[in-house]
Design a protein around this motif. Structure first.
Motif, mmCIF file in Angstrom:
data_model
loop_
_atom_site.group_PDB
_atom_site.id
_atom_site.type_symbol
_atom_site.label_atom_id
_atom_site.label_comp_id
_atom_site.label_asym_id
_atom_site.label_seq_id
_atom_site.Cartn_x
_atom_site.Cartn_y
_atom_site.Cartn_z
ATOM 1 N N LEU A 165 6.393 -4.558 13.606
ATOM 2 C CA LEU A 165 4.940 -4.698 13.711
ATOM 3 C C LEU A 165 4.423 -3.698 14.743
ATOM 4 O O LEU A 165 4.847 -3.740 15.912
ATOM 5 C CB LEU A 165 4.566 -6.119 14.103
ATOM 6 N N PRO A 166 3.518 -2.809 14.345
ATOM 7 C CA PRO A 166 3.113 -1.711 15.230
ATOM 8 C C PRO A 166 2.352 -2.151 16.469
ATOM 9 O O PRO A 166 2.323 -1.431 17.472
ATOM 10 C CB PRO A 166 2.223 -0.837 14.332
ATOM 11 N N THR A 167 1.719 -3.326 16.435
ATOM 12 C CA THR A 167 0.920 -3.776 17.581
ATOM 13 C C THR A 167 1.747 -4.516 18.626
ATOM 14 O O THR A 167 1.244 -4.823 19.715
ATOM 15 C CB THR A 167 -0.215 -4.706 17.110
ATOM 16 N N LEU A 168 3.003 -4.801 18.312
ATOM 17 C CA LEU A 168 3.872 -5.524 19.246
ATOM 18 C C LEU A 168 4.808 -4.561 19.967
ATOM 19 O O LEU A 168 5.188 -3.522 19.426
ATOM 20 C CB LEU A 168 4.709 -6.563 18.493
ATOM 21 N N THR A 169 5.193 -4.925 21.184
ATOM 22 C CA THR A 169 6.191 -4.141 21.905
ATOM 23 C C THR A 169 7.572 -4.369 21.298
ATOM 24 O O THR A 169 7.761 -5.267 20.457
ATOM 25 C CB THR A 169 6.237 -4.547 23.385
ATOM 26 N N ALA A 170 8.522 -3.572 21.727
ATOM 27 C CA ALA A 170 9.894 -3.755 21.257
ATOM 28 C C ALA A 170 10.384 -5.167 21.568
ATOM 29 O O ALA A 170 10.975 -5.833 20.711
ATOM 30 C CB ALA A 170 10.810 -2.717 21.905
ATOM 31 N N ALA A 171 10.124 -5.640 22.790
ATOM 32 C CA ALA A 171 10.569 -6.984 23.178
ATOM 33 C C ALA A 171 9.929 -8.047 22.304
ATOM 34 O O ALA A 171 10.586 -9.012 21.887
ATOM 35 C CB ALA A 171 10.239 -7.238 24.649
ATOM 36 N N GLU A 172 8.631 -7.882 22.006
ATOM 37 C CA GLU A 172 7.930 -8.864 21.173
ATOM 38 C C GLU A 172 8.419 -8.829 19.730
ATOM 39 O O GLU A 172 8.512 -9.876 19.076
ATOM 40 C CB GLU A 172 6.428 -8.598 21.240
ATOM 41 N N ASN A 173 8.738 -7.645 19.227
ATOM 42 C CA ASN A 173 9.301 -7.538 17.883
ATOM 43 C C ASN A 173 10.657 -8.227 17.801
ATOM 44 O O ASN A 173 10.968 -8.883 16.799
ATOM 45 C CB ASN A 173 9.441 -6.070 17.469
ATOM 46 N N ILE A 174 11.451 -8.104 18.857
ATOM 47 C CA ILE A 174 12.792 -8.696 18.856
ATOM 48 C C ILE A 174 12.718 -10.218 18.798
ATOM 49 O O ILE A 174 13.479 -10.867 18.070
ATOM 50 C CB ILE A 174 13.576 -8.233 20.103
ATOM 51 N N THR A 175 11.805 -10.793 19.527
ATOM 52 C CA THR A 175 11.726 -12.262 19.595
ATOM 53 C C THR A 175 10.768 -12.856 18.561
ATOM 54 O O THR A 175 10.607 -14.079 18.505
ATOM 55 C CB THR A 175 11.289 -12.720 21.001
ATOM 56 N N LEU A 176 10.167 -12.014 17.715
ATOM 57 C CA LEU A 176 9.203 -12.509 16.725
ATOM 58 C C LEU A 176 9.780 -13.598 15.813
ATOM 59 O O LEU A 176 9.116 -14.612 15.570
ATOM 60 C CB LEU A 176 8.672 -11.344 15.897
ATOM 61 N N PRO A 177 11.003 -13.439 15.255
ATOM 62 C CA PRO A 177 11.536 -14.508 14.390
ATOM 63 C C PRO A 177 11.631 -15.849 15.096
ATOM 64 O O PRO A 177 11.399 -16.906 14.485
ATOM 65 C CB PRO A 177 12.923 -13.990 13.989
ATOM 66 N N LEU A 178 11.967 -15.823 16.380
ATOM 67 C CA LEU A 178 12.048 -17.066 17.147
ATOM 68 C C LEU A 178 10.660 -17.672 17.343
ATOM 69 O O LEU A 178 10.475 -18.885 17.213
ATOM 70 C CB LEU A 178 12.700 -16.795 18.506
ATOM 71 N N ALA A 179 9.669 -16.804 17.614
ATOM 72 C CA ALA A 179 8.306 -17.293 17.785
ATOM 73 C C ALA A 179 7.788 -17.923 16.504
ATOM 74 O O ALA A 179 7.143 -18.980 16.528
ATOM 75 C CB ALA A 179 7.399 -16.144 18.224
ATOM 76 N N LEU A 180 8.078 -17.285 15.373
ATOM 77 C CA LEU A 180 7.614 -17.818 14.091
ATOM 78 C C LEU A 180 8.264 -19.167 13.782
ATOM 79 O O LEU A 180 7.661 -20.012 13.115
ATOM 80 C CB LEU A 180 7.932 -16.815 12.967
ATOM 81 N N ALA A 181 9.503 -19.333 14.254
ATOM 82 C CA ALA A 181 10.215 -20.588 14.013
ATOM 83 C C ALA A 181 9.909 -21.642 15.068
ATOM 84 O O ALA A 181 10.398 -22.775 14.978
ATOM 85 C CB ALA A 181 11.721 -20.325 13.965
ATOM 86 N N GLY A 182 9.124 -21.274 16.074
ATOM 87 C CA GLY A 182 8.801 -22.216 17.137
ATOM 88 C C GLY A 182 9.977 -22.521 18.037
ATOM 89 O O GLY A 182 10.071 -23.612 18.614
ATOM 90 N N ILE A 183 10.871 -21.538 18.188
ATOM 91 C CA ILE A 183 12.081 -21.720 18.990
ATOM 92 C C ILE A 183 11.945 -20.945 20.299
ATOM 93 O O ILE A 183 11.553 -19.773 20.300
ATOM 94 C CB ILE A 183 13.325 -21.225 18.219
ATOM 95 N N THR A 184 12.262 -21.585 21.406
ATOM 96 C CA THR A 184 12.259 -20.901 22.697
ATOM 97 C C THR A 184 13.460 -19.972 22.786
ATOM 98 O O THR A 184 14.592 -20.404 22.573
ATOM 99 C CB THR A 184 12.322 -21.921 23.854
ATOM 100 N N PRO A 185 13.248 -18.685 23.076
ATOM 101 C CA PRO A 185 14.369 -17.750 23.133
ATOM 102 C C PRO A 185 15.381 -18.115 24.208
ATOM 103 O O PRO A 185 15.018 -18.589 25.285
ATOM 104 C CB PRO A 185 13.698 -16.403 23.450
ATOM 105 N N ASP A 186 16.646 -17.921 23.893
ATOM 106 C CA ASP A 186 17.708 -18.000 24.892
ATOM 107 C C ASP A 186 17.721 -16.652 25.600
ATOM 108 O O ASP A 186 18.246 -15.672 25.071
ATOM 109 C CB ASP A 186 19.043 -18.286 24.195
ATOM 110 N N GLN A 187 17.112 -16.590 26.782
ATOM 111 C CA GLN A 187 16.903 -15.294 27.420
ATOM 112 C C GLN A 187 18.207 -14.592 27.758
ATOM 113 O O GLN A 187 18.294 -13.354 27.705
ATOM 114 C CB GLN A 187 16.054 -15.448 28.682
ATOM 115 N N ASP A 188 19.246 -15.349 28.103
ATOM 116 C CA ASP A 188 20.537 -14.726 28.390
ATOM 117 C C ASP A 188 21.072 -14.008 27.149
ATOM 118 O O ASP A 188 21.617 -12.894 27.248
ATOM 119 C CB ASP A 188 21.549 -15.769 28.859
ATOM 120 N N TRP A 189 20.911 -14.646 25.984
ATOM 121 C CA TRP A 189 21.365 -14.028 24.734
ATOM 122 C C TRP A 189 20.518 -12.805 24.391
ATOM 123 O O TRP A 189 21.053 -11.756 24.017
ATOM 124 C CB TRP A 189 21.314 -15.049 23.608
#
Length: 233
Positions: free
Chosen positions: A100-124
């Motif tokens: 997604l062009p409007t999101l940063t690299a970090a936001e693109n990486i965690t997008l599937p988790l956000a869509l699923a309503g899952i809190t990212p495991d930041q260590d992973w």
């Protein structure tokens, strides 16, 4: 290495169109993609390799036969359940990056988790981004990244949910040889270090040598299954 099946097809048949214009893209294909293994699907244009990947990933239904993710028969799932399964248990990497062009690299990486309503495991997430070498580029948008860096973001995004299997469709197709080799090294590392399962469609025999096994198709049928040297990262 475990031999449990992360995904498999049984007598898979896929026909597009009807009557005289019908095209058989898959013709009685039975194949297993073992867990913790890197499998390359190869074949000439029109051989059915992308169709096999799309059907195995639940993106396209079969005309007949069965597709399983683990022990789940995809044909028994509703559209809603199938969407949930793909979101939570399958990762995708495409030739065109699909960021997604409007999101940063970090936001693109965690997008599937956000869509699923899952809190990212930041260590992973930190481990994944470190592995693909994105540390100082996470705040950049796709337009500010090279093609190789964008594809690294796509790989990190696919790994973010710790999926049962990652399907990659010609992931090096838009990359130069150096960036392609780096990406294949990342995929190999994900298998060796994270025990990830990867199924990759490719036309490139050099790319296929990074895999543990090659499945070769012709005219919608499996014509060869062989182990490779499995180039290590």
């Amino acid at each position: 290495m475990t031999t449990d099946a992360a995904a498999r097809t049984e007598r898979a048949r896929k026909i597009y169109g009807r009557g005289e214009t019908a095209v058989t893209a898959l013709d009685d294909v039975t194949v297993t993609f073992p867990s913790g293994q890197f499998t390359a699907i190869m074949g000439p244009s029109g051989s059915g390799k992308s169709t096999l990947m799309h059907c195995a990933a639940g993106l396209d239904p079969l005309t007949s036969g069965r597709t399983y993710l683990g022990e789940t028969d995809l044909s028994t799932l509703s559209d809603t359940a199938l969407t949930k399964l793909r979101r939570e248990r399958v990762g995708f990497v495409f030739q065109s990056f699909n960021l997604l062009p409007t999101l940063t690299a970090a936001e693109n990486i965690t997008l599937p988790l956000a869509l699923a309503g899952i809190t990212p495991d930041q260590d992973w997430i930190d481990l994944v981004t470190a592995t693909v070498g994105l540390g100082n580029r996470l705040g950049h948008r796709p337009s500010e990244l090279s093609g190789g860096q964008q594809q690294r973001v796509a790989v990190a995004r696919a790994l973010a949910t710790r999926p049962d299997v990652i399907f990659a469709d010609e992931p090096t197709g838009n990359l130069d040889s150096a960036a392609g080799a780096e990406l294949l090294g990342f995929l190999r590392h994900a298998v060796d270090e994270f025990r990830q399962t990867i199924v990759m469609v490719t036309h490139d025999p050099i790319a296929a040598e990074y895999a543990d096994a090659v499945v070769r198709l012709a005219d919608g049928r499996v014509v060869e299954e062989r182990a490779t040297s499995g180039l290590r990262s």
